[in-house]
Design a protein around this motif. Sequence first.
Motif, PDB file in Angstrom:
ATOM      1  N   ARG A  72       0.878  -1.175   0.000  1.00 33.14           N
ATOM      2  CA  ARG A  72       0.000   0.000   0.000  1.00 33.14           C
ATOM      3  C   ARG A  72       0.911   1.219   0.000  1.00 33.14           C
ATOM      4  N   ARG A 126      -3.225   3.029  -5.257  1.00 29.98           N
ATOM      5  CA  ARG A 126      -2.392   3.012  -4.061  1.00 29.98           C
ATOM      6  C   ARG A 126      -1.946   1.605  -3.688  1.00 29.98           C
ATOM      7  N   ASP A 127      -2.757   0.605  -4.002  1.00 30.16           N
ATOM      8  CA  ASP A 127      -2.394  -0.787  -3.730  1.00 30.16           C
ATOM      9  C   ASP A 127      -1.674  -1.345  -4.949  1.00 30.16           C
ATOM     10  N   THR A 161       5.685   4.790   2.192  1.00 25.76           N
ATOM     11  CA  THR A 161       5.434   6.209   1.937  1.00 25.76           C
ATOM     12  C   THR A 161       6.644   6.769   1.198  1.00 25.76           C
ATOM     13  N   THR A 214       1.695   5.451  -0.252  1.00 28.52           N
ATOM     14  CA  THR A 214       1.234   6.820  -0.036  1.00 28.52           C
ATOM     15  C   THR A 214       2.274   7.770  -0.630  1.00 28.52           C
TER      16      THR A 214
END
Length: 91
Positions: A25, A83-84, A45, A27
Amino acid sequence: MAKPKLRDMPDLSGLAIPGAAIAARVTPKAAKDSIVVDIGAIRITVTAAPENGKANDAVRKILAAALGVAPSVLILKQEQAARDKVFVYAP
């Protein structure tokens, strides 16, 4: 883009199995680059913006550093714009 620092990076070398799919995942546009393993889920991230594949490249480099492999052996298989993401380790 600078090489990701290995400080506070989890050891994911056990996931570096040829043909293995690695789900994460992501970000983008975060305050700092980081990777966290949370109950089997990998959360990444990156500071890069999600434009022209910059965030995907940053994620590939950070994930490769945690796996202990070269970024060129990680192929983004699914969800280039989501995002995934799913990367495949193909040495």
